[in-house]
Design a protein around this motif. Structure first.
Motif, PDB file in Angstrom:
ATOM      1  N   GLN A   5      31.273 -29.072 -19.740  1.00 56.16           N
ATOM      2  CA  GLN A   5      31.343 -28.978 -18.295  1.00 56.16           C
ATOM      3  C   GLN A   5      30.182 -28.131 -17.791  1.00 56.16           C
ATOM      4  N   THR A   6      29.765 -28.383 -16.552  1.00 57.79           N
ATOM      5  CA  THR A   6      28.735 -27.544 -15.955  1.00 57.79           C
ATOM      6  C   THR A   6      29.392 -26.359 -15.264  1.00 57.79           C
ATOM      7  N   ALA A   7      28.711 -25.225 -15.291  1.00 54.74           N
ATOM      8  CA  ALA A   7      29.269 -24.013 -14.701  1.00 54.74           C
ATOM      9  C   ALA A   7      28.213 -23.273 -13.892  1.00 54.74           C
ATOM     10  N   LEU A   8      28.629 -22.776 -12.740  1.00 52.54           N
ATOM     11  CA  LEU A   8      27.850 -21.814 -11.965  1.00 52.54           C
ATOM     12  C   LEU A   8      28.350 -20.437 -12.356  1.00 52.54           C
ATOM     13  N   VAL A   9      27.460 -19.562 -12.780  1.00 59.33           N
ATOM     14  CA  VAL A   9      27.835 -18.202 -13.151  1.00 59.33           C
ATOM     15  C   VAL A   9      27.531 -17.269 -11.988  1.00 59.33           C
ATOM     16  N   VAL A  10      28.490 -16.401 -11.660  1.00 58.62           N
ATOM     17  CA  VAL A  10      28.346 -15.460 -10.550  1.00 58.62           C
ATOM     18  C   VAL A  10      28.453 -14.038 -11.086  1.00 58.62           C
ATOM     19  N   CYS A  11      27.465 -13.210 -10.758  1.00 57.14           N
ATOM     20  CA  CYS A  11      27.417 -11.826 -11.235  1.00 57.14           C
ATOM     21  C   CYS A  11      27.915 -10.879 -10.142  1.00 57.14           C
ATOM     22  N   PRO A  12      28.842  -9.978 -10.471  1.00 51.85           N
ATOM     23  CA  PRO A  12      29.431  -9.095  -9.459  1.00 51.85           C
ATOM     24  C   PRO A  12      28.488  -7.981  -9.035  1.00 51.85           C
ATOM     25  N   GLY A  13      28.784  -7.408  -7.877  1.00 54.76           N
ATOM     26  CA  GLY A  13      28.018  -6.275  -7.376  1.00 54.76           C
ATOM     27  C   GLY A  13      28.771  -4.975  -7.569  1.00 54.76           C
ATOM     28  N   ARG A  14      28.373  -3.973  -6.803  1.00 51.36           N
ATOM     29  CA  ARG A  14      29.006  -2.657  -6.889  1.00 51.36           C
ATOM     30  C   ARG A  14      30.470  -2.734  -6.469  1.00 51.36           C
ATOM     31  N   GLY A  15      31.244  -1.740  -6.891  1.00 47.55           N
ATOM     32  CA  GLY A  15      32.630  -1.657  -6.493  1.00 47.55           C
ATOM     33  C   GLY A  15      33.586  -2.446  -7.361  1.00 47.55           C
ATOM     34  N   THR A  16      33.110  -2.987  -8.478  1.00 48.08           N
ATOM     35  CA  THR A  16      33.965  -3.828  -9.312  1.00 48.08           C
ATOM     36  C   THR A  16      34.434  -3.134 -10.586  1.00 48.08           C
ATOM     37  N   TYR A  17      33.925  -1.933 -10.851  1.00 48.29           N
ATOM     38  CA  TYR A  17      34.401  -1.155 -12.008  1.00 48.29           C
ATOM     39  C   TYR A  17      35.289  -0.038 -11.469  1.00 48.29           C
ATOM     40  N   GLY A  18      36.612  -0.285 -11.522  1.00 47.36           N
ATOM     41  CA  GLY A  18      37.573   0.679 -11.004  1.00 47.36           C
ATOM     42  C   GLY A  18      38.473   1.214 -12.097  1.00 47.36           C
ATOM     43  N   LYS A  19      39.577   1.810 -11.683  1.00 50.06           N
ATOM     44  CA  LYS A  19      40.503   2.436 -12.627  1.00 50.06           C
ATOM     45  C   LYS A  19      40.992   1.440 -13.671  1.00 50.06           C
ATOM     46  N   ALA A  20      41.316   0.226 -13.230  1.00 47.22           N
ATOM     47  CA  ALA A  20      41.834  -0.783 -14.155  1.00 47.22           C
ATOM     48  C   ALA A  20      40.782  -1.256 -15.153  1.00 47.22           C
ATOM     49  N   GLU A  21      39.499  -1.057 -14.823  1.00 50.32           N
ATOM     50  CA  GLU A  21      38.420  -1.545 -15.701  1.00 50.32           C
ATOM     51  C   GLU A  21      37.959  -0.494 -16.711  1.00 50.32           C
ATOM     52  N   LEU A  22      38.460   0.736 -16.608  1.00 45.59           N
ATOM     53  CA  LEU A  22      38.070   1.760 -17.570  1.00 45.59           C
ATOM     54  C   LEU A  22      38.384   1.280 -18.989  1.00 45.59           C
ATOM     55  N   GLY A  23      37.396   1.348 -19.866  1.00 47.88           N
ATOM     56  CA  GLY A  23      37.547   0.867 -21.233  1.00 47.88           C
ATOM     57  C   GLY A  23      37.217  -0.605 -21.410  1.00 47.88           C
ATOM     58  N   TYR A  24      36.652  -1.241 -20.363  1.00 45.84           N
ATOM     59  CA  TYR A  24      36.356  -2.681 -20.399  1.00 45.84           C
ATOM     60  C   TYR A  24      35.451  -3.038 -21.578  1.00 45.84           C
ATOM     61  N   LEU A  25      34.387  -2.274 -21.774  1.00 46.71           N
ATOM     62  CA  LEU A  25      33.456  -2.570 -22.863  1.00 46.71           C
ATOM     63  C   LEU A  25      34.132  -2.401 -24.222  1.00 46.71           C
ATOM     64  N   LYS A  26      34.889  -1.349 -24.369  1.00 44.23           N
ATOM     65  CA  LYS A  26      35.552  -1.074 -25.651  1.00 44.23           C
ATOM     66  C   LYS A  26      36.618  -2.114 -25.965  1.00 44.23           C
ATOM     67  N   HIS A  65      32.777   7.762 -11.556  1.00 42.68           N
ATOM     68  CA  HIS A  65      32.587   6.367 -11.944  1.00 42.68           C
ATOM     69  C   HIS A  65      32.129   5.456 -10.805  1.00 42.68           C
ATOM     70  N   THR A  66      32.222   5.898  -9.553  1.00 39.14           N
ATOM     71  CA  THR A  66      31.743   5.072  -8.436  1.00 39.14           C
ATOM     72  C   THR A  66      30.331   5.443  -8.001  1.00 39.14           C
ATOM     73  N   ARG A  67      29.749   6.464  -8.609  1.00 34.87           N
ATOM     74  CA  ARG A  67      28.369   6.843  -8.282  1.00 34.87           C
ATOM     75  C   ARG A  67      27.411   5.704  -8.640  1.00 34.87           C
ATOM     76  N   GLY A  68      26.349   5.561  -7.864  1.00 35.35           N
ATOM     77  CA  GLY A  68      25.402   4.485  -8.108  1.00 35.35           C
ATOM     78  C   GLY A  68      24.779   4.535  -9.482  1.00 35.35           C
ATOM     79  N   ASP A  69      24.446   5.746  -9.958  1.00 40.04           N
ATOM     80  CA  ASP A  69      23.787   5.874 -11.248  1.00 40.04           C
ATOM     81  C   ASP A  69      24.762   5.742 -12.421  1.00 40.04           C
ATOM     82  N   ILE A  70      26.054   5.651 -12.125  1.00 42.54           N
ATOM     83  CA  ILE A  70      27.074   5.462 -13.152  1.00 42.54           C
ATOM     84  C   ILE A  70      27.652   4.046 -13.081  1.00 42.54           C
ATOM     85  N   ALA A  71      28.086   3.651 -11.880  1.00 43.52           N
ATOM     86  CA  ALA A  71      28.731   2.341 -11.713  1.00 43.52           C
ATOM     87  C   ALA A  71      27.777   1.197 -12.023  1.00 43.52           C
ATOM     88  N   SER A  72      26.535   1.291 -11.552  1.00 44.44           N
ATOM     89  CA  SER A  72      25.603   0.169 -11.706  1.00 44.44           C
ATOM     90  C   SER A  72      25.370  -0.212 -13.166  1.00 44.44           C
TER      91      SER A  72
END
Length: 346
Positions: A5-26, A65-72
Motif C-alpha cells: 500500500q502507499t502511505a503518506l508519512v506525517v511527522c509531529p511537531g512540538r507538544g507531542t512528548y508529554g507525561k504519557a510518552e515518557l519512556g517512549y524510546l526505551k 520536558h516541554t523546553r524547546g532544547d529538550i522536547a525537540s
C-alpha cells in the motif's frame, strides 16, 4: 505476498512528548540502541543531558520536558525511530510531510538530511528557540463540534490579529494553520490581548501553549540568522518527495540545496506554516492508501482529520464520518497508539 500500500508519512511537531510518552524510546525502540547512542553522543558533546537520561527519567517534568532544547530532540528521535519501524514490505512511502518542527524530521525521513544531521538541525533549533526571542503561541479553534469550519470565524480572527498587532508595543501574527485550528504567535502584550478578546468557540476556548516561542513569525529573526549559519552541506535533495509548510513539493534529484536551505532556515522560520495545505496537497497529489502519523503522541490526528474533512476527502463531511471510517478500516494510523501502531509496523 499482498501488494504494498502507499502511505503518506506525517511527522509531529512540538507538544507531542508529554507525561504519557515518557519512556517512549526505551519501551518501543530498544532495538535501535545504536541510533539513540549516536544521538546521545551528539548531546554529550555539547554538554547537554542525553536522550536516554531524559526519556528514562523517573517522572515527567513539565518545566523540563516541554523546553524547546529538550522536547525537540526527544520528539525528533522518537519520530525518526518510528519511521524506521514502518513495515516496508507492507507500505511504500509515497511522500513525507510534517507540522512545524516536524519539517526538520521530514528532512531526515525523506533523505534530505542524514539522521545525524537532521538531529543536529533540530537540536540547534530547539536551543535557539529556548534561548532566543520572547513571546509564544495561542491556539484558537475555527471549527464546530462536527469539525466543520464556522462561517466567517477565520476572517474575524484575522481582523482581530491585525487590530492587536497595530497597537503600540503589541505584536501578533498567524503562525500555523492546523486543520480546524489556527495557532497565532506574538509578544506577551499581543498574546494577552488575544486571550482576552478572541471569541470562544463550541470546541475549545483560546489556549496558551506551554513553552512555545513565537514560531513562524518575523519575531524569530534572530533564530533564522543563527540557523542560516549552519553548514549548508547538512542538506541536499530528498530521495522521497516531501511537502513543506506552503504545500510546495520538494521532489527527488531536482531540489537545489541552496533553495532548500533558504526555505528551511529562512522562510519556514519567519512565515506562517500551513500544515492544513500540506496535508491537502499530499493526499491530492499522491492519493495514499494510508496516512501514517509518527509518534510520539497522537494529538495531530484531529488536525489531519479536519484538514481532510475541509476538502471532503473520500466523502468525509464531519467528525462522525471520520470516526466511522476509522472504525471500519482505519486510514490514519497513529504510531503513538498501540492498536494503530501494530497496523503500521506489521
Amino acid at each position: 505476498m499482498a501488494e504494498r500500500q502507499t502511505a503518506l508519512v506525517v511527522c509531529p511537531g512540538r507538544g507531542t512528548y508529554g507525561k504519557a510518552e515518557l519512556g517512549y524510546l526505551k519501551r518501543l525502540h530498544s532495538d535501535k540502541s545504536e541510533l539513540i547512542a549516536n544521538f546521545d553522543a551528539l548531546r554529550a558533546e555539547g554538554g547537554q543531558p542525553t536522550l536516554s537520561e531524559l526519556d528514562g527519567a523517573e517522572r515527567f517534568s513539565p518545566a523540563l520536558h516541554t523546553r524547546g532544547d529538550i522536547a525537540s530532540p526527544l520528539i525528533f528521535a522518537a519520530a525518526y525511530a518510528d519511521f524506521l519501524a514502518i513495515d516496508r514490505e507492507q507500505f511504500d512511502i509515497a511522500a513525507v510531510t510534517g507540522n512545524s518542527m516536524g519539517w526538520y524530521t521530514t528532512l531526515a525521513c525523506a533523505g534530505a538530511a542524514s539522521a545525524e544531521n537532521g538531529f543536529r538541525i533540530v537540536d540547534a533549533m530547539g536551543e535557539y528557540s529556548q534561548s532566543g526571542e520572547p513571546g509564544g503561541q495561542v491556539l484558537l479553534t475555527l471549527v464546530d463540534e462536527d469539525w466543520n469550519e464556522i462561517a466567517d470565524l477565520r476572517a474575524q480572527i484575522l481582523a482581530l490579529l491585525a487590530t492587536i498587532d497595530a497597537r503600540p508595543a503589541h505584536a501578533l501574527h498567524p503562525s500555523i494553520d492546523l486543520g480546524g485550528m489556527l495557532v497565532v504567535a506574538g509578544n506577551e502584550a499581543g498574546l494577552e490581548a488575544v486571550l482576552k478578546e478572541a471569541s470562544p468557540t463550541p470546541a475549545r476556548d483560546p489556549l496558551r501553549l506551554v513553552n512555545h516561542g513565537p514560531f513562524h513569525t518575523p519575531l524569530m529573526q534572530g533564530s533564522s540568522i543563527r540557523a542560516l549559519a549552519l553548514p549548508a552541506e547538512w542538506l541536499h535533495a530528498p530521495t522521497i518527495p516531501m511537502i513543506d509548510g506552503r504545500g510546495h513539493i520538494w521532489r527527488p534529484f531536482v531540489s537545489p540545496r541552496e533553495t532548500l536551505r533558504r526555505y528551511t532556515f529562512g522562510t519556514q522560520i519567519l512565515e506562517p506554516y500551513d500544515f492544513t495545505r500540506a496535508i491537502q496537497v499530499a493526499v491530492k497529489e499522491y492519493a495514499p492508501n494510508r496516512i501514517i502519523l509518527l509518534g510520539p503522541g497522537d494529538t495531530l490526528g484531529g488536525a489531519i482529520a479536519q484538514a481532510l474533512i475541509a476538502i471532503q476527502w473520500r466523502g468525509l463531511g464531519s467528525k462522525a464520518d471520520f470516526q466511522a471510517m476509522q472504525a471500519a478500516d482505519p486510514v490514519l494510523l497513529a504510531m503513538g497508539r498501540e492498536d494503530q501502531r501494530a497496523l503500521a509496523t506489521g
